[in-house]
Design an enzyme around this catalytic site. Structure first.
Site, PDB file in Angstrom:
ATOM      1  N   THR A 119       0.834  -1.209   0.000  1.00 20.85           N
ATOM      2  CA  THR A 119       0.000   0.000   0.000  1.00 20.85           C
ATOM      3  C   THR A 119       0.863   1.249   0.000  1.00 20.85           C
ATOM      4  OG1 THR A 119      -1.906  -1.052   1.044  1.00 20.85           O
ATOM      5  CG2 THR A 119      -1.697   1.326   1.305  1.00 20.85           C
ATOM      6  N   ASN A 147      -6.176  -9.878  -6.730  1.00 22.86           N
ATOM      7  CA  ASN A 147      -6.268 -10.434  -5.387  1.00 22.86           C
ATOM      8  C   ASN A 147      -7.575 -11.171  -5.124  1.00 22.86           C
ATOM      9  OD1 ASN A 147      -6.939  -7.464  -5.583  1.00 22.86           O
ATOM     10  ND2 ASN A 147      -7.963  -7.951  -3.661  1.00 22.86           N
ATOM     11  N   GLN A 166       0.239  -9.700  -4.902  1.00 17.43           N
ATOM     12  CA  GLN A 166      -0.172 -11.093  -4.968  1.00 17.43           C
ATOM     13  C   GLN A 166       0.715 -11.943  -5.869  1.00 17.43           C
ATOM     14  OE1 GLN A 166      -2.416 -12.538  -3.152  1.00 17.43           O
ATOM     15  NE2 GLN A 166      -3.494 -10.789  -2.285  1.00 17.43           N
ATOM     16  N   SER A 224       4.767  -6.873  -1.330  1.00 18.44           N
ATOM     17  CA  SER A 224       4.243  -7.028   0.031  1.00 18.44           C
ATOM     18  C   SER A 224       4.849  -8.265   0.669  1.00 18.44           C
ATOM     19  CB  SER A 224       2.719  -7.151  -0.001  1.00 18.44           C
ATOM     20  OG  SER A 224       2.209  -7.414   1.280  1.00 18.44           O
ATOM     21  N   GLY A 225       5.351  -8.131   1.899  1.00 18.98           N
ATOM     22  CA  GLY A 225       5.983  -9.261   2.566  1.00 18.98           C
ATOM     23  C   GLY A 225       5.007 -10.302   3.077  1.00 18.98           C
ATOM     24  N   THR A 262      13.612   5.339  10.346  1.00 23.67           N
ATOM     25  CA  THR A 262      14.509   4.257  10.742  1.00 23.67           C
ATOM     26  C   THR A 262      14.077   2.953  10.095  1.00 23.67           C
ATOM     27  OG1 THR A 262      14.905   5.331  12.874  1.00 23.67           O
ATOM     28  CG2 THR A 262      15.438   2.984  12.708  1.00 23.67           C
ATOM     29  N   CYS A 319      -9.424  -5.737   2.666  1.00 24.15           N
ATOM     30  CA  CYS A 319      -9.621  -4.303   2.871  1.00 24.15           C
ATOM     31  C   CYS A 319     -11.061  -3.866   2.595  1.00 24.15           C
ATOM     32  CB  CYS A 319      -8.679  -3.518   1.958  1.00 24.15           C
ATOM     33  SG  CYS A 319      -6.938  -3.847   2.257  1.00 24.15           S
TER      34      CYS A 319
END
Length: 387
Positions: free
Chosen positions: A75, A156, A184, A203-204, A245, A330
């Site tokens: 996102t 998705n 995806q 996206s992890g 960070t 979502c």
């Protein structure tokens, strides 16, 4: 949670692999240094780890390490790509964008923002019943003032693979930038992302990494960087494009998950296809329709509508057996027809009642779909269970 419930909602999120969790814990409790700290060994180890992670992720999409920007997920990557490119479009007078109506909200809403508040013109292409946007449909919309094409890699909700590799080759010779939301598809269809795509969002938590980490690949065109303007300020991290960070532990978790997935991908694909075949065979005793082009789909996502059945009622009935969804995590709480299935020009009853089954085969190895098929068949009064 009841152990008998099979988790078939990996398109929403995956379970973190235990090996990944162990790596994350190590980098949280032992090698906990700040990658920006240059005066001691703790910081040096963290920096070296991030460099290794960056180089590996770059290699998976045919990019250079310096072209990988770590983010909180797809996102944020989408927003940096889409909103970050807008000032260049305004400066050059190129304010036309092409996308599809089946994109994730993380693409649709930033583009709608540009359309409504900054005067951009956006074409939202519809795919038709196949759920696949044709390459020619995109190319036909190209104009001299087209700044960007944004097209997702894998939908998705339906699992349909979009022709991003072919489009990457076509658009490389034009001044139009190409962004791909690969949330995806990353890891699952790796060859596609080797194409000359300018911007790729990753996206992890779709590949076994923790939530809260991802990346934006910003591939150069020769010596020229994509002209992105940062959305936030406050530090020089990530080439001044994404300050803050670095979450070293999460980055190392993404690194580990990506390594594991690449090593096991061929077996994963084979097992995922076998699971799909088992699902379809079991569901054969019901009346259902597959939503989307099965010939151009990933093996682990299956979107179906069952004749005469309400999707929400079916989810409630099946909740003791399986965890499934009506679509994107979502938007699935809104109880409105799927914008993806609606854009595919499917009847309202179909678009309102699509169910998405999605799985990682090693996590559902003992799952027998016959049980849910029997339940569904009993809910369809004119279908005799077992027939």
């Amino acid at each position: 949670m009841d152990a008998v419930v099979a988790y078939l909602d990996v398109a929403a999120t995956t379970r973190v692999d235990q090996r990944v969790a162990d790596v994350v814990l190590q980098w949280m409790t032992e090698d906990f240094g700040n990658a920006g700290s240059r005066t001691h060994e703790f910081g040096a180890r963290a920096k070296k780890g991030v460099q290794e992670a960056r180089a590996f992720l770059a290699s998976t999409v045919g990019a250079k390490p310096e072209e990988v920007i770590f983010t909180s997920g797809a996102t944020e990557s989408n927003n940096i790509a889409l909103l970050g490119l807008a000032p260049h479009g305004e400066k050059t007078g190129r304010k036309h964008i092409i996308t599809s109506a089946i994109e994730h909200k993380a693409v649709l809403e930033p583009l709608q923002h540009l359309q409504e508040t900054r005067g951009f013109e956006v074409d939202f292409l519809e795919p038709g019943p196949s759920g696949r946007i044709s390459k020619d449909a995109v190319l036909e919309k190209l104009r001299p003032d087209t700044l960007l094409v944004s097209l997702m890699h894998v939908n998705n909700e339906t699992g349909v693979i979009q022709p991003v590799a072919e489009l990457g080759e076509e658009l490389r010779g034009t001044p139009t930038y190409f962004h791909v939301d690969a949330a995806q598809g990353y890891g699952k269809v790796p060859q596609d992302l080797q194409a000359p795509i300018d911007l790729i969002s990753i996206s992890g938590h779709k590949v076994g990494a923790p939530k809260g980490v991802g990346a934006l690949v910003t591939r150069r065109r020769g010596w020229d960087k994509a002209p992105l303007t940062p959305l936030m300020f406050g530090g020089g991290q990530e080439r001044k494009l994404r300050p803050g960070t670095l979450p070293v532990a999460l980055i190392m978790g993404l690194y580990e998950a990506a390594k594991i997935f690449r090593t096991n991908r061929e077996r994963w694909e084979q097992d995922a296809r076998q699971m799909r075949e088992r699902m379809l065979a079991a569901l054969g005793k019901t009346r259902f329709h597959v939503n989307g082009d099965a010939q151009h789909s990933v093996p682990h996502i299956l979107n179906v509508t069952f004749d005469g059945l309400n999707a929400e009622a079916l989810i409630v009935r099946l909740k003791e057996q399986v965890a499934i969804a009506t679509g994107s995590a979502c938007t699935s709480a809104s109880y409105t027809p799927s914008h993806v299935l609606t854009a595919m020009d499917l009847p309202t009853e179909v678009a309102s009642n699509g169910l998405r089954f999605s799985w990682f085969p090693d996590q559902v190895a003992d799952f027998d779909p016959q049980g849910i098929a029997e339940t569904i068949a009993r809910m369809q009064p004119d279908v005799v269970p077992g027939k």
